[in-house]
Write a protein that holds these residues in place. Structure first.
Motif, mmCIF file in Angstrom:
data_model
loop_
_atom_site.group_PDB
_atom_site.id
_atom_site.type_symbol
_atom_site.label_atom_id
_atom_site.label_comp_id
_atom_site.label_asym_id
_atom_site.label_seq_id
_atom_site.Cartn_x
_atom_site.Cartn_y
_atom_site.Cartn_z
ATOM 1 N N SER A 117 0.814 -1.206 0.000
ATOM 2 C CA SER A 117 0.000 0.000 0.000
ATOM 3 C C SER A 117 0.852 1.263 0.000
ATOM 4 N N TRP A 118 0.384 2.279 -0.736
ATOM 5 C CA TRP A 118 1.054 3.574 -0.711
ATOM 6 C C TRP A 118 0.856 4.267 0.631
ATOM 7 N N THR A 119 -0.308 4.046 1.257
ATOM 8 C CA THR A 119 -0.698 4.810 2.446
ATOM 9 C C THR A 119 -1.173 3.872 3.552
ATOM 10 N N ASP A 150 0.980 -0.757 -5.039
ATOM 11 C CA ASP A 150 1.722 -1.489 -6.058
ATOM 12 C C ASP A 150 1.503 -2.975 -5.788
ATOM 13 N N GLN A 167 -0.857 -2.210 -10.377
ATOM 14 C CA GLN A 167 -1.412 -1.443 -9.260
ATOM 15 C C GLN A 167 -2.829 -1.925 -8.960
ATOM 16 N N ARG A 201 2.977 10.511 -8.164
ATOM 17 C CA ARG A 201 2.040 9.448 -8.504
ATOM 18 C C ARG A 201 0.683 9.802 -7.892
ATOM 19 N N ASP A 228 1.242 10.399 -4.041
ATOM 20 C CA ASP A 228 2.381 9.665 -3.495
ATOM 21 C C ASP A 228 1.936 8.855 -2.267
ATOM 22 N N ASP A 229 2.499 9.120 -1.102
ATOM 23 C CA ASP A 229 2.200 8.308 0.076
ATOM 24 C C ASP A 229 1.220 8.981 1.029
#
Length: 294
Positions: A117-119, A150, A167, A201, A228-229
């Motif tokens: 996970s991004w977050t 991702d 993704q 991103r 992003d994150d």
């Protein structure tokens, strides 16, 4: 951050004890070379009857569609109460944010994906709970385990193994309203970029649905914007409009091929967004009720 420190136990499966109850861990995946996946591990309970199952749909880069199903013996399900960690035989989904892995073997498709996970996890409020009906008797609960991630792994169809990278997301839901009542009207929207735009991103997700009138007709609407994150916008204040409806002959239903989306209530420093999305092809037409295990 209202979601800081969300408990991983929100993603754990409950022991069914209501007259009607449905719970699932779901996911979606898009690969860089054109594979698409949607799947759910779930149970539903109606009175004394409880059924567990897996439903996996995959579309290959050439547009060939596969639908795989597995029915599960409830007595063989092993589940943690602390996090997503559920298994039965060789099938499982497990993990803690930011990393989750699923491995499903069905009659038509085998899939193994690991998500990063991004977050952190996300849910509306502290637990993702929405209540409906007289005295708030009924509920739906939605938690994003991986709001956007991702992912990589492999897909096996027609006896061939395909390594994939792309993704997607992982979510978890819990409902006391039947499938055909908690979403009488539903719209969803997903947008993301493969390559960074000006070094960043992005991911945009909208889910918007309305419960049946007998349950109060409550609307759940959320737009999530990730940069992003970080989750930079999580709000019901947006506008999603559908245009260019075309008939799908196989089901005799019209579907929109163009959407516009924009935020509608922002203050200085918040996210102001607007844009348009046009469909290129029909991905999947699925009768969810009809495809549940018998």
């Amino acid at each position: 951050d209202p979601n800081e420190g969300l408990s991983e136990s929100l993603l754990a499966f409950h022991k069914p004890n209501l007259f009607y109850e449905n719970e699932y861990t779901g996911g979606m995946f898009f690969s860089e070379d054109g594979w698409k996946y949607v799947g759910n591990l779930f149970y539903f309970k109606m009175g004394p009857t409880i059924k567990w199952g897996i439903s996996v749909s995959v579309t290959d880069p050439n547009g060939k569609y596969y639908l795989g199903k597995t029915e599960i013996d409830p007595k063989k399900v092993k589940s943690s109460t602390d996090s997503i960690d559920i298994s039965f035989g060789e099938n499982f989904v497990k993990g803690k944010n930011p990393a989750y892995r699923l491995h499903y073997v069905t009659d038509k498709v085998t899939i193994d994906l690991t998500y990063k996970s991004w977050t952190p996890m996300w849910a509306a409020g502290k637990d993702g709970m929405f209540r409906f009906g007289p005295k708030d008797k009924f509920f739906t609960q939605a938690v994003m385990a991986a709001p956007w991630a991702d992912a990589e792994g492999y897909i096996i169809v027609d006896g061939k193994k395909h390594n994939v990278k792309g993704q997607g997301y992982i979510d978890h839901g819990h409902y006391s309203i039947p499938f055909n009542r908690h979403m009488t009207a539903w719209e969803g929207f997903i947008a993301f970029n493969w390559e960074p735009i000006k070094g960043h991103r992005w991911s945009i997700t909208v889910f918007d649905y309305v419960a049946h009138e007998e349950f109060g007709g409550g609307r759940i609407a959320i737009m999530l914007v990730l940069k992003d994150d970080k989750i930079i916008y999580a709000s019901p204040f947006y506008e999603l409009k559908a245009y260019d409806f075309k008939n799908e002959p196989s089901v005799d239903i019209e579907f929109p091929w163009r959407y516009t989306v924009k935020t509608t209530k922002t203050t200085e420093g918040e996210c102001a967004l607007q844009g348009e999305s046009k469909a290129a092809q029909t991905w999947e037409l699925l009768d969810i009720m009809g495809e549940l295990p018998d």
